[in-house]
Design a protein around this motif. Structure first.
Motif, mmCIF file in Angstrom:
data_model
loop_
_atom_site.group_PDB
_atom_site.id
_atom_site.type_symbol
_atom_site.label_atom_id
_atom_site.label_comp_id
_atom_site.label_asym_id
_atom_site.label_seq_id
_atom_site.Cartn_x
_atom_site.Cartn_y
_atom_site.Cartn_z
ATOM 1 N N LEU A 67 -1.427 -61.165 -52.421
ATOM 2 C CA LEU A 67 -0.573 -62.215 -51.833
ATOM 3 C C LEU A 67 -1.287 -62.945 -50.695
ATOM 4 C CD1 LEU A 67 3.020 -60.683 -51.676
ATOM 5 C CD2 LEU A 67 2.266 -62.666 -52.966
ATOM 6 N N ARG A 68 -2.035 -62.191 -49.880
ATOM 7 C CA ARG A 68 -2.765 -62.814 -48.764
ATOM 8 C C ARG A 68 -3.812 -63.795 -49.289
ATOM 9 N NH1 ARG A 68 -7.369 -62.707 -46.082
ATOM 10 N NH2 ARG A 68 -8.296 -61.212 -47.500
ATOM 11 N N ARG A 69 -4.515 -63.402 -50.326
ATOM 12 C CA ARG A 69 -5.534 -64.293 -50.900
ATOM 13 C C ARG A 69 -4.893 -65.544 -51.511
ATOM 14 N NH1 ARG A 69 -9.974 -60.291 -53.715
ATOM 15 N NH2 ARG A 69 -10.577 -59.262 -51.778
ATOM 16 N N ARG A 70 -3.757 -65.362 -52.170
ATOM 17 C CA ARG A 70 -3.068 -66.518 -52.757
ATOM 18 C C ARG A 70 -2.573 -67.463 -51.663
ATOM 19 N NH1 ARG A 70 2.421 -66.499 -56.342
ATOM 20 N NH2 ARG A 70 2.657 -68.749 -56.349
ATOM 21 N N ALA A 71 -2.032 -66.897 -50.572
ATOM 22 C CA ALA A 71 -1.554 -67.732 -49.467
ATOM 23 C C ALA A 71 -2.715 -68.503 -48.834
ATOM 24 C CB ALA A 71 -0.847 -66.875 -48.422
ATOM 25 N N ASN A 72 -3.862 -67.860 -48.677
ATOM 26 C CA ASN A 72 -5.022 -68.555 -48.113
ATOM 27 C C ASN A 72 -5.516 -69.657 -49.046
ATOM 28 O OD1 ASN A 72 -5.071 -67.177 -45.720
ATOM 29 N ND2 ASN A 72 -6.504 -65.622 -46.442
ATOM 30 N N ALA A 73 -5.467 -69.426 -50.355
ATOM 31 C CA ALA A 73 -5.863 -70.463 -51.313
ATOM 32 C C ALA A 73 -4.894 -71.646 -51.252
ATOM 33 C CB ALA A 73 -5.917 -69.895 -52.720
ATOM 34 N N ASP A 74 -3.598 -71.345 -51.105
ATOM 35 C CA ASP A 74 -2.613 -72.428 -50.970
ATOM 36 C C ASP A 74 -2.842 -73.228 -49.693
ATOM 37 O OD1 ASP A 74 -1.502 -71.619 -53.330
ATOM 38 O OD2 ASP A 74 0.275 -70.680 -52.436
ATOM 39 N N ARG A 75 -3.144 -72.549 -48.610
ATOM 40 C CA ARG A 75 -3.413 -73.242 -47.344
ATOM 41 C C ARG A 75 -4.654 -74.133 -47.460
ATOM 42 N NH1 ARG A 75 -3.116 -69.402 -42.271
ATOM 43 N NH2 ARG A 75 -2.822 -71.391 -41.228
ATOM 44 N N ALA A 76 -5.683 -73.634 -48.120
ATOM 45 C CA ALA A 76 -6.897 -74.434 -48.315
ATOM 46 C C ALA A 76 -6.599 -75.662 -49.177
ATOM 47 C CB ALA A 76 -7.996 -73.587 -48.952
ATOM 48 N N ALA A 77 -5.739 -75.500 -50.182
ATOM 49 C CA ALA A 77 -5.370 -76.649 -51.022
ATOM 50 C C ALA A 77 -4.588 -77.684 -50.231
ATOM 51 C CB ALA A 77 -4.551 -76.169 -52.224
ATOM 52 N N VAL A 78 -3.705 -77.248 -49.343
ATOM 53 C CA VAL A 78 -2.946 -78.178 -48.504
ATOM 54 C C VAL A 78 -3.885 -78.934 -47.577
ATOM 55 C CG1 VAL A 78 -1.260 -78.317 -46.621
ATOM 56 C CG2 VAL A 78 -0.766 -76.930 -48.634
ATOM 57 N N VAL A 79 -4.843 -78.242 -46.985
ATOM 58 C CA VAL A 79 -5.810 -78.905 -46.102
ATOM 59 C C VAL A 79 -6.607 -79.947 -46.876
ATOM 60 C CG1 VAL A 79 -7.940 -78.532 -44.784
ATOM 61 C CG2 VAL A 79 -5.979 -77.033 -44.441
ATOM 62 N N GLU A 80 -7.017 -79.619 -48.094
ATOM 63 C CA GLU A 80 -7.782 -80.566 -48.904
ATOM 64 C C GLU A 80 -6.941 -81.789 -49.279
ATOM 65 O OE1 GLU A 80 -10.229 -80.699 -53.111
ATOM 66 O OE2 GLU A 80 -9.691 -78.774 -52.241
ATOM 67 N N ILE A 81 -5.692 -81.564 -49.642
ATOM 68 C CA ILE A 81 -4.808 -82.687 -49.985
ATOM 69 C C ILE A 81 -4.605 -83.588 -48.782
ATOM 70 C CG2 ILE A 81 -2.419 -83.281 -50.567
ATOM 71 C CD1 ILE A 81 -2.416 -80.824 -52.424
ATOM 72 N N MET A 82 -4.350 -82.996 -47.625
ATOM 73 C CA MET A 82 -4.121 -83.797 -46.415
ATOM 74 C C MET A 82 -5.386 -84.570 -46.029
ATOM 75 S SD MET A 82 -0.977 -83.309 -45.529
ATOM 76 C CE MET A 82 -0.775 -83.651 -43.816
ATOM 77 N N ALA A 83 -6.552 -83.962 -46.152
ATOM 78 C CA ALA A 83 -7.798 -84.626 -45.770
ATOM 79 C C ALA A 83 -8.134 -85.767 -46.732
ATOM 80 C CB ALA A 83 -8.948 -83.618 -45.737
ATOM 81 N N ASN A 84 -7.877 -85.592 -48.020
ATOM 82 C CA ASN A 84 -8.227 -86.619 -48.993
ATOM 83 C C ASN A 84 -7.236 -87.761 -49.036
ATOM 84 O OD1 ASN A 84 -10.521 -85.249 -49.759
ATOM 85 N ND2 ASN A 84 -9.531 -84.202 -51.448
#
Length: 93
Positions: A67-84
């Protein structure tokens, strides 16, 4: 007769040019927010298991790590979406 036509035509052209020269371009600022997929913002449910032995505890620990790894992957995806989508700001960790 030609002089009579040139005079009013020149006056009209001068007025048209003067009207265009005094107009100020209008700039509008539009705030655009990217849309995030629902699966990236939905809370993750806690794994449920009844721990009666050390093996069960290790299984529960492995599930929480997943679950921790999935949450970190989701957070990284949100950061990428916001940056792009917003204009390429720097990525924060």
């Amino acid at each position: 007769m030609r002089i009579l036509v040139i005079g009013p035509a020149s006056l009209c052209l001068a007025l048209l040019l003067a009207g265009c020269a005094t107009s100020v371009p209008r700039v509008e600022t539009v705030m655009m927010a990217p849309t995030l997929p629902k699966h990236l913002t939905r809370p993750l449910p806690a794994p449920s298991i009844e721990a009666s032995s050390n093996r069960d505890l290790l299984d529960l620990l492995a599930r929480y790590e997943s679950l921790r790894r999935r949450a970190n992957a989701d957070r990284a995806a949100v950061v990428e979406i916001m940056a792009n989508d917003v204009g390429g700001g720097d990525k924060r960790e």
